[in-house]
Design a protein around this motif. Structure first.
Motif, PDB file in Angstrom:
ATOM      1  N   LEU A 128      95.510 -23.198   3.483  1.00 32.49           N
ATOM      2  CA  LEU A 128      95.433 -24.623   3.800  1.00 32.49           C
ATOM      3  C   LEU A 128      95.576 -25.440   2.530  1.00 32.49           C
ATOM      4  N   LEU A 129      96.605 -26.257   2.469  1.00 33.06           N
ATOM      5  CA  LEU A 129      96.708 -27.230   1.394  1.00 33.06           C
ATOM      6  C   LEU A 129      96.146 -28.547   1.897  1.00 33.06           C
ATOM      7  N   LEU A 130      95.293 -29.170   1.089  1.00 35.60           N
ATOM      8  CA  LEU A 130      94.719 -30.464   1.426  1.00 35.60           C
ATOM      9  C   LEU A 130      95.050 -31.451   0.316  1.00 35.60           C
ATOM     10  N   THR A 131      95.706 -32.539   0.663  1.00 37.40           N
ATOM     11  CA  THR A 131      96.012 -33.568  -0.327  1.00 37.40           C
ATOM     12  C   THR A 131      94.955 -34.660  -0.227  1.00 37.40           C
ATOM     13  N   LEU A 132      94.247 -34.867  -1.321  1.00 31.16           N
ATOM     14  CA  LEU A 132      93.183 -35.870  -1.348  1.00 31.16           C
ATOM     15  C   LEU A 132      93.703 -37.100  -2.080  1.00 31.16           C
ATOM     16  N   GLY A 133      93.808 -38.196  -1.370  1.00 34.77           N
ATOM     17  CA  GLY A 133      94.329 -39.427  -1.964  1.00 34.77           C
ATOM     18  C   GLY A 133      93.851 -40.619  -1.172  1.00 34.77           C
ATOM     19  N   THR A 134      94.789 -41.502  -0.761  1.00 37.02           N
ATOM     20  CA  THR A 134      94.414 -42.638   0.084  1.00 37.02           C
ATOM     21  C   THR A 134      93.783 -42.134   1.366  1.00 37.02           C
ATOM     22  N   GLY A 135      94.293 -41.032   1.877  1.00 35.20           N
ATOM     23  CA  GLY A 135      93.705 -40.337   3.022  1.00 35.20           C
ATOM     24  C   GLY A 135      93.554 -38.873   2.676  1.00 35.20           C
ATOM     25  N   ILE A 136      93.515 -38.025   3.694  1.00 36.56           N
ATOM     26  CA  ILE A 136      93.521 -36.577   3.495  1.00 36.56           C
ATOM     27  C   ILE A 136      94.656 -36.007   4.336  1.00 36.56           C
ATOM     28  N   GLY A 137      95.624 -35.402   3.668  1.00 35.54           N
ATOM     29  CA  GLY A 137      96.695 -34.728   4.371  1.00 35.54           C
ATOM     30  C   GLY A 137      96.441 -33.238   4.381  1.00 35.54           C
ATOM     31  N   SER A 138      97.072 -32.536   5.316  1.00 29.38           N
ATOM     32  CA  SER A 138      96.859 -31.089   5.393  1.00 29.38           C
ATOM     33  C   SER A 138      98.157 -30.380   5.738  1.00 29.38           C
ATOM     34  N   ALA A 139      98.309 -29.189   5.186  1.00 28.80           N
ATOM     35  CA  ALA A 139      99.430 -28.311   5.526  1.00 28.80           C
ATOM     36  C   ALA A 139      98.864 -26.928   5.779  1.00 28.80           C
ATOM     37  N   LEU A 140      99.074 -26.426   6.970  1.00 31.16           N
ATOM     38  CA  LEU A 140      98.507 -25.153   7.410  1.00 31.16           C
ATOM     39  C   LEU A 140      99.596 -24.094   7.465  1.00 31.16           C
ATOM     40  N   PHE A 141      99.327 -22.956   6.815  1.00 35.72           N
ATOM     41  CA  PHE A 141     100.285 -21.847   6.781  1.00 35.72           C
ATOM     42  C   PHE A 141      99.622 -20.568   7.257  1.00 35.72           C
ATOM     43  N   THR A 142     100.367 -19.790   8.008  1.00 31.53           N
ATOM     44  CA  THR A 142      99.907 -18.459   8.377  1.00 31.53           C
ATOM     45  C   THR A 142     100.993 -17.466   7.975  1.00 31.53           C
TER      46      THR A 142
END
Length: 260
Positions: A128-142
């Motif tokens: 799980l990549l989580l981008t912490l900035g103005t909001g929180i974005g996520s990218a989920l990989f399996t």
């Protein structure tokens, strides 16, 4: 090979040509402030400014902070609501004079870049990549495969949208110390871990340049936690990768049609 990438964020819009052999910017990026309100027309004008700064006339990849399907923006949590339902790829292509444009979710772009060139390279399992900035974005990989538009920043945390408590904007809005903010991030990671049991968390966004300020303060999370290696350039790199993939797909489609 170079392709242009643009990363649209809630506070800034930045872009540069990307060297896809190295997975890094080919030139220093150009950044402008996101207009307020962040309407499609206003943001498109900024994207044009960024691209024209480099006199780029080829394919362009663009990230957007929301759900994107088939080039259409479906949500806009930190942008003007007029984005919802807009064919953003067609809009940006038109504003750029017909240059091919590929649009995708910002965190998905950053995640693909990190899995290819950065902290997730060679990693299997659930990442799980989580981008912490103005909001929180996520990218989920399996096992290296992306599950697009996961948008895990909008999970409920203590009765609130998680990004309103654990984003960098929340830290700044509430004047939180690194310790207090790290505790909020910890609670968020624990919640996400309960739901997805990832093997690895990659923390991206601008705050990934300062991992020593908060990562050592996070406890009680089983998964490994690492900062993004591409830091805040990951979205630009991922956008360029998407534009390259779209170009290759178009070439393949033309070749298939020619055979018939």
């Amino acid at each position: 090979m170079q392709i242009f990438g643009v990363d649209i964020g809630g506070s800034g819009i930045k872009g540069a040509p990307v060297d896809l052999e190295r997975g890094d910017l080919a030139q220093e990026r150009h950044k402008v402030l996101t207009p307020q309100p962040a309407t499609p027309e206003g943001v498109a004008g900024c994207v044009v400014e960024v691209v024209r700064t480099f006199e780029w006339d080829g394919p362009v990849g663009v990230t957007f902070p929301g759900v994107v399907t088939g080039g259409v923006t479906r949500t806009a949590a930190n942008m003007d609501k007029s984005w919802i339902g807009v064919d953003s790829a067609a809009l940006l292509s038109r504003e750029l004079g017909g240059q091919p444009v590929t649009v995708l979710n910002d965190a998905d772009a950053a995640g693909v870049a990190e899995m290819t060139y950065g902290a997730g390279r060679g990693r299997g399992g659930t990442v799980l990549l989580l981008t912490l900035g103005t909001g929180i974005g996520s990218a989920l990989f399996t096992d290296g495969r992306l599950v697009p538009n996961s948008e895990l920043g909008h999970l409920e945390l203590k009765g609130h949208d998680a990004e309103t408590r654990a984003s960098v904007k929340a830290k700044e809005d509430h004047d939180l110390t690194w310790e207090r903010w790290a505790h909020r991030v910890q609670r968020y990671l624990q919640h996400v871990e309960m739901l997805f049991s990832p093997d690895l968390f990659i923390i991206g966004g601008g705050v990934s340049r300062k991992p020593e300020k908060f990562l050592p303060l996070i406890e009680g999370v089983r998964a490994e936690i690492v900062p993004a290696k591409l830091q805040n350039n990951a979205g630009i790199v991922g956008a360029a990768m998407a534009a390259k993939a779209a170009k290759a797909a178009n070439v393949a489609n033309v070749a298939n049609v020619a055979k018939k």
